[in-house]
Design an enzyme around this catalytic site. Structure first.
Site, PDB file in Angstrom:
ATOM      1  N   PHE A 111      33.085  32.624  29.626  1.00 36.21           N
ATOM      2  CA  PHE A 111      33.198  31.162  29.657  1.00 36.21           C
ATOM      3  C   PHE A 111      34.110  30.670  30.779  1.00 36.21           C
ATOM      4  O   PHE A 111      34.028  29.512  31.189  1.00 36.21           O
ATOM      5  CB  PHE A 111      33.684  30.640  28.294  1.00 36.21           C
ATOM      6  CG  PHE A 111      35.167  30.666  28.065  1.00 36.21           C
ATOM      7  CD1 PHE A 111      35.915  29.508  28.138  1.00 36.21           C
ATOM      8  CD2 PHE A 111      35.825  31.854  27.765  1.00 36.21           C
ATOM      9  CE1 PHE A 111      37.288  29.527  27.909  1.00 36.21           C
ATOM     10  CE2 PHE A 111      37.185  31.881  27.529  1.00 36.21           C
ATOM     11  CZ  PHE A 111      37.922  30.716  27.608  1.00 36.21           C
ATOM     12  N   LYS A 112      34.960  31.539  31.304  1.00 33.26           N
ATOM     13  CA  LYS A 112      35.866  31.112  32.375  1.00 33.26           C
ATOM     14  C   LYS A 112      35.082  30.627  33.606  1.00 33.26           C
ATOM     15  O   LYS A 112      35.578  29.830  34.385  1.00 33.26           O
ATOM     16  CB  LYS A 112      36.804  32.251  32.771  1.00 33.26           C
ATOM     17  CG  LYS A 112      37.593  32.870  31.606  1.00 33.26           C
ATOM     18  CD  LYS A 112      38.646  31.943  31.053  1.00 33.26           C
ATOM     19  CE  LYS A 112      39.283  32.443  29.778  1.00 33.26           C
ATOM     20  NZ  LYS A 112      40.273  33.452  29.898  1.00 33.26           N
ATOM     21  N   ASP A 113      33.850  31.142  33.769  1.00 30.79           N
ATOM     22  CA  ASP A 113      33.020  30.681  34.897  1.00 30.79           C
ATOM     23  C   ASP A 113      32.800  29.174  34.854  1.00 30.79           C
ATOM     24  O   ASP A 113      32.656  28.536  35.893  1.00 30.79           O
ATOM     25  CB  ASP A 113      31.633  31.341  34.861  1.00 30.79           C
ATOM     26  CG  ASP A 113      31.672  32.808  35.224  1.00 30.79           C
ATOM     27  OD1 ASP A 113      32.418  33.172  36.147  1.00 30.79           O
ATOM     28  OD2 ASP A 113      30.958  33.605  34.592  1.00 30.79           O
ATOM     29  N   LEU A 116      35.982  27.768  36.292  1.00 28.17           N
ATOM     30  CA  LEU A 116      36.395  28.367  37.573  1.00 28.17           C
ATOM     31  C   LEU A 116      35.326  28.279  38.653  1.00 28.17           C
ATOM     32  O   LEU A 116      35.591  28.560  39.808  1.00 28.17           O
ATOM     33  CB  LEU A 116      36.842  29.808  37.348  1.00 28.17           C
ATOM     34  CG  LEU A 116      38.258  29.876  36.772  1.00 28.17           C
ATOM     35  CD1 LEU A 116      38.563  31.237  36.185  1.00 28.17           C
ATOM     36  CD2 LEU A 116      39.299  29.521  37.825  1.00 28.17           C
ATOM     37  N   THR A 146      39.578  35.496  33.078  1.00 31.17           N
ATOM     38  CA  THR A 146      39.970  34.529  34.100  1.00 31.17           C
ATOM     39  C   THR A 146      39.997  35.188  35.479  1.00 31.17           C
ATOM     40  O   THR A 146      39.548  34.614  36.467  1.00 31.17           O
ATOM     41  CB  THR A 146      41.363  33.937  33.794  1.00 31.17           C
ATOM     42  OG1 THR A 146      41.245  33.049  32.687  1.00 31.17           O
ATOM     43  CG2 THR A 146      41.917  33.154  34.967  1.00 31.17           C
TER      44      THR A 146
END
Length: 496
Positions: A111-113, A116, A146
């Protein structure tokens, strides 16, 4: 109305959105928060017709008010494009009486994509707006996801360098391989002999070091952050919950103004804080269900009103949540302290000195929209197996923590409200833990044999992110002690 950002530890510091994104961390170790949370004055019928990109613009334009429409739309369209393997960006899948918001379809399958992918574009735009001449050094600590998402986002972005610190033995083999094989002339990955909390504390100390800042300035550099301490990471996460609500309305799962629950597996508290902000924008969210693994500092906090990091640090099968200092919780503490920077700074001082703090009864009363629980390693494995056998749907270990906590919540409260579970990573990222949960016979297989077997049993294509690292060369092998993190940064940047 322009929204300014204030420092959770110093009421005198107020900056624009672009300056907050650029700075990353506020003065004295504080975090930036919006002076007020804007209302999302759009009908659910209108939201239901929107794409993810259109929803992102409506939400983010209300927070990032010093970005022009053209600038913000450029950032959004550059981020949410063909690097995602589904046109919807964040599909909503129903399985076993819950709706799973799949946030893992980006370049690094976590989910960090989602945040980010856009942060580099926001940061470069912010630098131009603020006439910054220095190169920006993104300094970040990661508990697994992350790091790779930030590396992928910033790789070869002109005018930036990125240095990622991760706990050498505290991430999954696939997470580590994703990071250490990252290409890009401006990317640097460093393992530390320590845990994530030590990495995160080390990064925060470097941000707050005036001598280091002077040395950086003299060499033509300045720090910024890709962690969720950066408001440029947090604001894009609010979009998830607005989009999920609108999609549930669009597909007839809920009626107009019907409240939903949201379950978030979290360690650093950023993703669930974004859901809290969405609720405060006007999205009808009934309960914010905070799911922890065996590092259950947040569960204990919601149970007792005391945040206490003085405990054993557990290495679990959901490593992105192996965190004892939940940085983003500070933003919530500031809020329930009546936006009182002095009061919040006092709590954070106690945390730094004693490793704990206790809320006042009045502050605890303001947490009634939150529910916290946790799962053991055995429960996490059992729910992966149960949901797979029941539905054929395969959860990763972090999402499984959320699924099990949701089961506990339902059993405890008998609440039947429709519920969205934030599915934060692809099961392909944690294949060994996932496959062992389904059947122990898989343990004899190698990591990449497990990948192919998972693809078969889940009837899902192996993600590109995994195919890319099968035979990729290790490009980063630096390891340092926690106390040597500043020296390592100076060596990388060739600062004498």
């Amino acid at each position: 109305m322009d929204i300014l950002y204030t420092n959770t530890r110093d009421a005198s510091e107020k900056v624009t959105a672009s300056r907050a994104i650029l700075n990353g961390l506020a003065k004295n170790g504080g975090l930036y928060v919006p002076v007020s949370i804007p209302k999302l004055n759009i009908t659910v019928e209108a939201l239901a017709e929107m794409t993810y990109q259109e929803t992102a613009y409506e939400v983010m334009s209300r927070f990032l008010t010093d970005f022009t429409e053209e600038e913000l739309k450029h950032c959004i369209n550059s981020a949410y494009d063909s690097k995602f393997d589904t046109e919807e960006i964040a599909p909503l899948k129903k399985a076993d009486q819950a709706y799973y918001l799949e946030l893992f379809h980006g370049a690094t399958i976590a989910f960090k994509d989602m945040a980010l992918s856009i942060l580099p574009h926001l940061l470069i735009t912010a630098a131009r707006k603020n006439h910054v001449k220095n190169d920006i050094v993104i300094l970040t600590a990661t508990s697994g996801d992350t790091g790779k998402a930030a590396l992928a986002g910033f790789a070869d972005v002109k005018g930036t360098k990125i240095i990622v610190f991760y706990p050498k033995n505290g991430v999954s083999p696939i997470q580590e391989k994703q990071m250490v094989t990252q290409k890009g002339e401006n990317t640097y990955v460093v393992g530390i002999n320590g845990n994530f909390d030590q990495a995160q504390t080390g990064v925060k100390q470097m941000f707050s070091d005036p001598e280091l800042a002077k040395e950086m300035e003299a060499a033509g550099y300045q720090f910024s952050s890709a962690n969720s301490i950066n408001i440029g990471r947090l604001v894009p996460q609010i979009v998830y919950y607005v989009y999920a609500y609108a999609k549930m309305y669009a597909n007839g799962a809920i009626g107009k103004d019907e409240a939903i629950n949201v379950v978030v597996p979290t360690g650093n508290f950023g993703n669930i804080l974004a859901a809290f902000y969405a609720k405060n924008m006007g999205i009808p969210i009934h309960k914010l269900i905070c799911a922890s693994n065996e590092n259950k500092v947040l569960y204990d906090f919601f149970q007792t009103g005391t945040y206490d990091k003085n405990r054993e640090f557990m290495l679990t099968s959901s490593p992105s949540m192996d965190i004892l200092i939940s940085s983003n919780l500070e933003r919530l503490i500031y809020r329930i302290a009546g936006d009182d920077a002095k009061k919040n700074a006092s709590f954070m001082g106690e945390l730094a000195k004693e490793g704990k703090y206790t809320l006042t009864p009045g502050m605890r009363e303001q947490l009634d929209s939150f529910y916290g629980n946790y799962t053991s390693e055995a429960e996490t494995a059992a729910v992966i197996k149960e949901i797979y056998e029941k539905t054929g749907y395969v959860l990763d270990t972090h999402t499984a923590v959320a699924a099990e906590v949701y089961k506990k919540y339902k059993a405890e409260t008998k609440d039947t409200a429709k519920t969205v579970i934030a599915s934060t990573a692809s099961p392909f990222k944690f294949t060994r833990s996932v496959m062992n949960a389904i059947d122990e016979k898989y343990d004899a297989m190698s990591d990449f044999e497990l990948v192919d077997e998972l693809s078969k049993i889940a009837n899902v294509k192996v993600p590109k992110a995994i195919e890319e690292i099968r035979n990729a060369k290790v490009l980063h092998d630096t390891v340092c002690e926690v106390e040597d993190m500043p020296k390592t940064v100076k060596t990388i940047l060739k600062i004498q």
